[in-house]
Design a protein around this motif. Structure first.
Motif, PDB file in Angstrom:
ATOM      1  N   VAL A 166      15.357  -0.230  24.701  1.00 17.72           N
ATOM      2  CA  VAL A 166      15.966   1.025  25.145  1.00 17.72           C
ATOM      3  C   VAL A 166      17.247   0.693  25.905  1.00 17.72           C
ATOM      4  O   VAL A 166      17.221  -0.076  26.868  1.00 17.72           O
ATOM      5  N   GLY A 167      18.350   1.271  25.477  1.00 18.62           N
ATOM      6  CA  GLY A 167      19.629   1.048  26.145  1.00 18.62           C
ATOM      7  C   GLY A 167      20.135   2.306  26.817  1.00 18.62           C
ATOM      8  O   GLY A 167      20.148   3.371  26.202  1.00 18.62           O
ATOM      9  N   PRO A 168      20.534   2.213  28.092  1.00 15.09           N
ATOM     10  CA  PRO A 168      21.141   3.370  28.746  1.00 15.09           C
ATOM     11  C   PRO A 168      22.526   3.657  28.153  1.00 15.09           C
ATOM     12  O   PRO A 168      23.303   2.725  27.921  1.00 15.09           O
ATOM     13  N   ALA A 169      22.815   4.940  27.902  1.00 15.23           N
ATOM     14  CA  ALA A 169      24.152   5.319  27.444  1.00 15.23           C
ATOM     15  C   ALA A 169      25.117   5.102  28.612  1.00 15.23           C
ATOM     16  O   ALA A 169      24.754   5.291  29.758  1.00 15.23           O
ATOM     17  N   MET A 170      26.227   4.654  28.351  1.00 17.48           N
ATOM     18  CA  MET A 170      26.917   4.285  27.148  1.00 17.48           C
ATOM     19  C   MET A 170      26.747   2.793  26.842  1.00 17.48           C
ATOM     20  O   MET A 170      26.561   2.415  25.681  1.00 17.48           O
ATOM     21  N   GLY A 171      26.882   1.961  27.853  1.00 11.94           N
ATOM     22  CA  GLY A 171      26.976   0.523  27.630  1.00 11.94           C
ATOM     23  C   GLY A 171      25.813  -0.129  26.922  1.00 11.94           C
ATOM     24  O   GLY A 171      25.977  -1.147  26.259  1.00 11.94           O
ATOM     25  N   GLY A 172      24.623   0.454  27.011  1.00 13.64           N
ATOM     26  CA  GLY A 172      23.461  -0.182  26.414  1.00 13.64           C
ATOM     27  C   GLY A 172      23.155   0.233  24.992  1.00 13.64           C
ATOM     28  O   GLY A 172      22.279  -0.354  24.350  1.00 13.64           O
ATOM     29  N   LYS A 183      12.378   4.065  35.442  1.00 13.10           N
ATOM     30  CA  LYS A 183      11.581   5.178  35.976  1.00 13.10           C
ATOM     31  C   LYS A 183      11.212   6.162  34.875  1.00 13.10           C
ATOM     32  O   LYS A 183      10.085   6.654  34.818  1.00 13.10           O
ATOM     33  N   VAL A 184      12.158   6.444  33.988  1.00 10.90           N
ATOM     34  CA  VAL A 184      11.906   7.372  32.881  1.00 10.90           C
ATOM     35  C   VAL A 184      10.834   6.790  31.955  1.00 10.90           C
ATOM     36  O   VAL A 184       9.894   7.482  31.561  1.00 10.90           O
ATOM     37  N   ILE A 185      10.983   5.516  31.616  1.00 11.34           N
ATOM     38  CA  ILE A 185      10.028   4.846  30.717  1.00 11.34           C
ATOM     39  C   ILE A 185       8.626   4.882  31.324  1.00 11.34           C
ATOM     40  O   ILE A 185       7.649   5.216  30.645  1.00 11.34           O
ATOM     41  N   GLU A 206      19.924   8.729  28.061  1.00 13.30           N
ATOM     42  CA  GLU A 206      21.226   9.276  28.434  1.00 13.30           C
ATOM     43  C   GLU A 206      21.073  10.267  29.582  1.00 13.30           C
ATOM     44  O   GLU A 206      19.974  10.729  29.861  1.00 13.30           O
ATOM     45  N   ARG A 207      22.186  10.561  30.213  1.00 11.50           N
ATOM     46  CA  ARG A 207      22.163  11.519  31.307  1.00 11.50           C
ATOM     47  C   ARG A 207      22.240  12.941  30.757  1.00 11.50           C
ATOM     48  O   ARG A 207      23.050  13.231  29.887  1.00 11.50           O
ATOM     49  N   GLN A 208      21.386  13.774  31.290  1.00 10.29           N
ATOM     50  CA  GLN A 208      21.436  15.199  30.997  1.00 10.29           C
ATOM     51  C   GLN A 208      21.435  15.905  32.342  1.00 10.29           C
ATOM     52  O   GLN A 208      20.492  15.750  33.121  1.00 10.29           O
ATOM     53  N   GLU A 209      22.531  16.607  32.629  1.00 17.87           N
ATOM     54  CA  GLU A 209      22.716  17.259  33.926  1.00 17.87           C
ATOM     55  C   GLU A 209      22.545  16.265  35.059  1.00 17.87           C
ATOM     56  O   GLU A 209      21.887  16.533  36.068  1.00 17.87           O
ATOM     57  N   VAL A 258      15.172  10.567  28.119  1.00 18.23           N
ATOM     58  CA  VAL A 258      15.034  10.189  26.715  1.00 18.23           C
ATOM     59  C   VAL A 258      14.915  11.500  25.946  1.00 18.23           C
ATOM     60  O   VAL A 258      14.045  12.315  26.258  1.00 18.23           O
ATOM     61  N   ARG A 259      15.803  11.720  24.983  1.00 17.14           N
ATOM     62  CA  ARG A 259      15.796  12.961  24.210  1.00 17.14           C
ATOM     63  C   ARG A 259      16.181  12.686  22.768  1.00 17.14           C
ATOM     64  O   ARG A 259      15.948  11.582  22.303  1.00 17.14           O
TER      65      ARG A 259
END
Length: 193
Positions: A67-73, A130-132, A92-95, A100-101
């Motif tokens: 799992v890569g964080p947007a953008m760099g991952g 934390k999300v995972i 990715e960030r939402q608000e 994860v979406r």
């Protein structure tokens, strides 16, 4: 190891992924060097070569997805997933909150590697962790092209990087470049003040 580091650093320099100047990092810290790995990742052959060193370190680990964080991952996750024949997704960030979406999901008990282009403070990786974990997944490690953490920054997960670079970073109030009156540029993707 020394020859490997030289090869990786030479490839980063060749692709202009290591910059010098005054930079505001996405962590909010300041630095006289910046790793813009997107410059490396624009060349699939070079990205494959550098990320093979990371893939080799991950090959014997027990994990299910990257799992890569947007953008760099995002591109890093894709390339590592391709080389290791595992699924690769991104968060990715939402608000303003990492999520994860897009129909991606992490199943309860899935073991996950979080991939980044550069780890400085690990803030994005820890947000994704934390999300995972909230979704029931288990983070087994972090990986990146460049680990540029200061020696004082410890992480709760093992880190597998292509190369470790010693690059000083400063709090704004302690930044010698600010004190010298040099303007900074903000090349990262996170909105910071």
């Amino acid at each position: 190891m020394e020859n490997t580091n030289k090869l990786i650093i030479d490839t980063l320099k060749e692709s202009e992924a290591v910059l010098e100047g005054h930079f505001l990092l996405s962590s909010g810290r300041h630095s006289d060097k910046y790793c813009q790995c997107a410059k490396l990742l624009q060349y699939p052959d070079k990205a494959e070569k550098v990320l093979k060193f990371v893939a080799d370190k991950l090959r014997d680990l027990d994990f299910d997805m990257v799992v890569g964080p947007a953008m760099g991952g995002i591109v890093v996750a894709y390339e590592l997933a391709r080389q290791l024949k595992k699924p690769g997704i991104f968060a990715e960030r939402q608000e303003g909150t990492m999520t994860v979406r897009r129909g991606f999901n992490i199943k309860k008990g899935q073991k996950v590697i979080i991939s980044e282009d550069v780890i400085t403070t690990g803030k994005s990786s820890l947000e994704v962790a934390k999300v995972i974990e909230k979704l029931g997944g288990e983070v087994v490690g972090l990986c990146c092209i460049v680990d540029r953490r200061d020696n004082s920054i410890e992480m709760p997960y093992p880190i597998y990087s292509a190369v470790k670079l010693e690059v000083k970073s400063y709090d704004k109030k302690d930044c010698p470049l600010c004190k010298a009156g040099l303007n900074y540029i903000k090349p990262g993707s996170r909105n910071i003040k």
